[in-house]
Enzyme design. Structure first.
Site, PDB file in Angstrom:
ATOM      1  N   GLU A   1     -20.195  -0.528-110.536  1.00  0.00           N
ATOM      2  CA  GLU A   1     -20.650   0.484-109.558  1.00  0.00           C
ATOM      3  C   GLU A   1     -20.205   0.107-108.140  1.00  0.00           C
ATOM      4  OE1 GLU A   1     -24.831   1.399-110.024  1.00  0.00           O
ATOM      5  OE2 GLU A   1     -24.762   1.055-112.176  1.00  0.00           O
TER       6      GLU A   1
ATOM      7  N   GLU B   1     -30.938  -2.708-115.368  1.00  0.00           N
ATOM      8  CA  GLU B   1     -31.953  -3.186-114.409  1.00  0.00           C
ATOM      9  C   GLU B   1     -33.321  -3.475-115.038  1.00  0.00           C
ATOM     10  OE1 GLU B   1     -32.084  -0.286-111.270  1.00  0.00           O
ATOM     11  OE2 GLU B   1     -30.009  -0.609-110.701  1.00  0.00           O
TER      12      GLU B   1
HETATM   13  C1  GLA Z   1     -28.205   2.113-109.951  1.00  0.00           C
HETATM   14  C2  GLA Z   1     -27.896   2.798-111.266  1.00  0.00           C
HETATM   15  C3  GLA Z   1     -26.893   3.906-111.118  1.00  0.00           C
HETATM   16  C4  GLA Z   1     -27.183   4.772-109.918  1.00  0.00           C
HETATM   17  C5  GLA Z   1     -27.328   3.916-108.682  1.00  0.00           C
HETATM   18  C6  GLA Z   1     -27.645   4.722-107.457  1.00  0.00           C
HETATM   19  O1  GLA Z   1     -27.244   1.243-109.549  1.00  0.00           O
HETATM   20  O2  GLA Z   1     -27.417   1.901-112.236  1.00  0.00           O
HETATM   21  O3  GLA Z   1     -26.901   4.693-112.258  1.00  0.00           O
HETATM   22  O4  GLA Z   1     -28.342   5.528-110.148  1.00  0.00           O
HETATM   23  O5  GLA Z   1     -28.395   3.019-108.896  1.00  0.00           O
HETATM   24  O6  GLA Z   1     -27.253   6.009-107.514  1.00  0.00           O
END
Ligand code: GLA
Length: 353
Positions: free
Chosen positions: A256, A149
């Site tokens: 994710e 990010e």
């Molecule tokens: C982002 C991060 C993850 C996690 C999520 C929320 O996507 O990459 O590591 O912290 O937020 O938990």
């Protein structure tokens, strides 16, 4: 579609032993993974994990603030236990993450007494951290989310504005990849982010990565986080994202995945007194339909997509119980609070079972 999956579900008495799991059903498509905490390595959670998944990501245990809470002081205990479990059970490991500009430990951006914070100092700190972590797990972690990010959401900025960008800029991103390569030349190196489905952000990410690659930095792929929900999921936007990343010569890992049963909200807020948070049949049906679309799409894009990881093992614990509304129960995963497969599970394996 739904009714045949339901019939299949009724016929099956699900057991945590002996059954095939997602890793088996999808073995011709991609590795199926999951993000976990150390407490998932015990009891029934561990059984479910071993039965279903072929890859593990540490949800938080490998983040910089956890591994190096103070400069030069490392705490390896939780991360080591996850790595040991994976090796013992022959499960692959994705590393997450080495450099997350928004969530750095305080020391990283603090100038030592009598010195100023400058680019060299940041690079030194970054290099030490990455060499220590990637070096420790060399040959055990096959892919790393090196940078998480870093790109801004808005159209004006390429990188998220702030002190780090001001001092280090793009060079910090490039160096993070170079240090990871130095520490384990065989590990795959990923840039990981959300909103790849949005054209503006995706174009910026691709531009940044191509720029870095043209300067000689090795970057193997992009992690699409895939925190989606039942109201806003659009398979066309995801399709465009996958095709654009493929055209830019990037491997894709879905890193994710979860499907919230509430509309996305960006900011934390309190739970309203009239807010209901039960998992109704209507929500279940909508979620099942979204999961079906997602996996149809992912299967279509294999082998461009070579790994799909869920952000949590079961609805008994998810970060979405705390964000954006602390204390509002969410149900974003394929297994329910009792670790039983939900309708969405039967639905996604149905076409390939
Ligand atoms: C982002 C991060 C993850 C996690 C999520 C929320 O996507 O990459 O590591 O912290 O937020 O938990």
């Amino acid at each position: 579609m739904l009714s045949s999956a339901c019939k299949l579900q009724e016929k099956q008495q699900f057991s945590l032993q002996g059954e095939k799991g997602l890793k088996d059903f999808f073995r011709h498509y991609f590795t199926m993974g999951v993000a976990i905490r150390a407490q998932d390595l015990r009891g029934q959670s561990a059984q479910l994990l071993k039965q279903q998944f072929g890859s593990i990501t540490a949800e938080n245990a490998m983040k910089m603030a956890r591994l190096q809470p103070q400069e030069g002081v490392f705490d390896w205990a939780e991360a080591d236990s996850i790595v040991a479990f994976a090796l013992k059970n022959k499960i692959k490991l994705r590393g997450h993450n080495l450099f997350w500009p928004e969530h750095l430990p305080e020391w990283f951006l603090t100038a030592p007494p009598g010195q100023e914070l400058n680019k060299n100092l940041l690079l030194q700190r970054l290099r030490k951290h990455i060499l220590a972590v990637v070096g420790r797990y060399k040959g055990k972690i096959y892919a790393w989310d090196v940078v998480n990010e870093a790109v801004a959401d808005d159209a004006q900025h390429l990188l998220r504005p702030g002190l780090l960008t001001q001092i280090g800029g793009q060079e910090l991103i490039a160096k993070a990849f170079e240090y990871a390569h130095e520490a384990d030349p065989k590990a795959l190196l990923f840039y990981n982010d959300y909103d790849l489905e949005k054209t503006v952000k995706r174009d910026k990410i691709i531009r940044l990565l191509q720029d870095l690659k043209s300067e000689g930095t090795r970057i193997d792929g992009v992690g699409m986080q895939a925190h989606w929900d039942i109201y806003n999921f659009k398979d066309d936007s995801v399709r465009r994202a996958i095709e654009a990343l493929g055209a830019a010569n990037m491997k894709i890992h879905i890193t994710e995945l979860d499907v919230s049963v509430y509309p996305w909200e960006f900011s934390q807020r309190a739970k309203n007194s009239d807010e209901i948070d039960s998992y109704t049949p209507d929500l279940e049906q909508k979620q099942t339909a979204v999961y079906r679309q997602i996996f149809q799409l992912f299967r279509h894009y294999t082998p461009l997509i070579s790994s799909v990881s869920f952000w949590g093992l079961s609805d008994s614990y998810t970060w979405l119980d705390y964000f954006p509304v602390r204390g509002r129960k969410n149900y974003p995963l394929l297994f329910d609070e009792n670790l039983q497969p939900k309708k969405a599970y039967w639905e996604i394996i149905q076409p390939i079972n």
